[in-house]
Design a protein around this motif. Sequence first.
Motif, PDB file in Angstrom:
ATOM      1  N   GLU A   1      42.116  81.343   5.170  1.00  0.00           N
ATOM      2  CA  GLU A   1      40.672  81.486   5.280  1.00  0.00           C
ATOM      3  C   GLU A   1      40.318  81.660   6.746  1.00  0.00           C
ATOM      4  N   GLU A   2      39.137  82.132   7.028  1.00  0.00           N
ATOM      5  CA  GLU A   2      38.710  82.314   8.413  1.00  0.00           C
ATOM      6  C   GLU A   2      38.827  80.993   9.171  1.00  0.00           C
ATOM      7  N   GLY A   3      39.482  81.060  10.314  1.00  0.00           N
ATOM      8  CA  GLY A   3      39.665  79.868  11.140  1.00  0.00           C
ATOM      9  C   GLY A   3      40.863  79.027  10.745  1.00  0.00           C
ATOM     10  N   GLY A   4      41.605  79.435   9.722  1.00  0.00           N
ATOM     11  CA  GLY A   4      42.760  78.664   9.279  1.00  0.00           C
ATOM     12  C   GLY A   4      43.976  79.544   9.083  1.00  0.00           C
ATOM     13  N   ILE A   5      45.053  78.938   8.687  1.00  0.00           N
ATOM     14  CA  ILE A   5      46.288  79.672   8.415  1.00  0.00           C
ATOM     15  C   ILE A   5      46.604  79.608   6.929  1.00  0.00           C
TER      16      ILE A   5
END
Length: 114
Positions: free
Chosen positions: A43-47
């Motif tokens: 997700e955006e900002g994550g892996i």
Amino acid sequence: MAHPVVHFEIAGSNGEGLVAFYRDLFGWEIQASGPDYWLVTAEEGGIGGGVMQTRDEMPAYVTVYVSTDDLEGSLRRVGELGGETVVPPMEIPGVGLFAMVRDPGGNMIGLFHE
């Protein structure tokens, strides 16, 4: 960060149960990727990550995979610093190579090379 964390993995004896748990708890998008392995969409900002069903006597675990541009060199350095290689380099077809190491504190982490 010179060597970023690029993947996480959550494993246990009931892979499908873990998939349902994390899908319901966090709303993660999780897709089957092969026998006993599911990919968690980044997700955006994550892996992104994976959920794996363990086999035989393999214990449940949570780990991260760290990117390296020199897998063999990183494995040598692990040994020099008091760690040990637990899983030697293995190919993930079409993706890259990984290895698993144990740090001096007993923690398992993965090393990943594209």
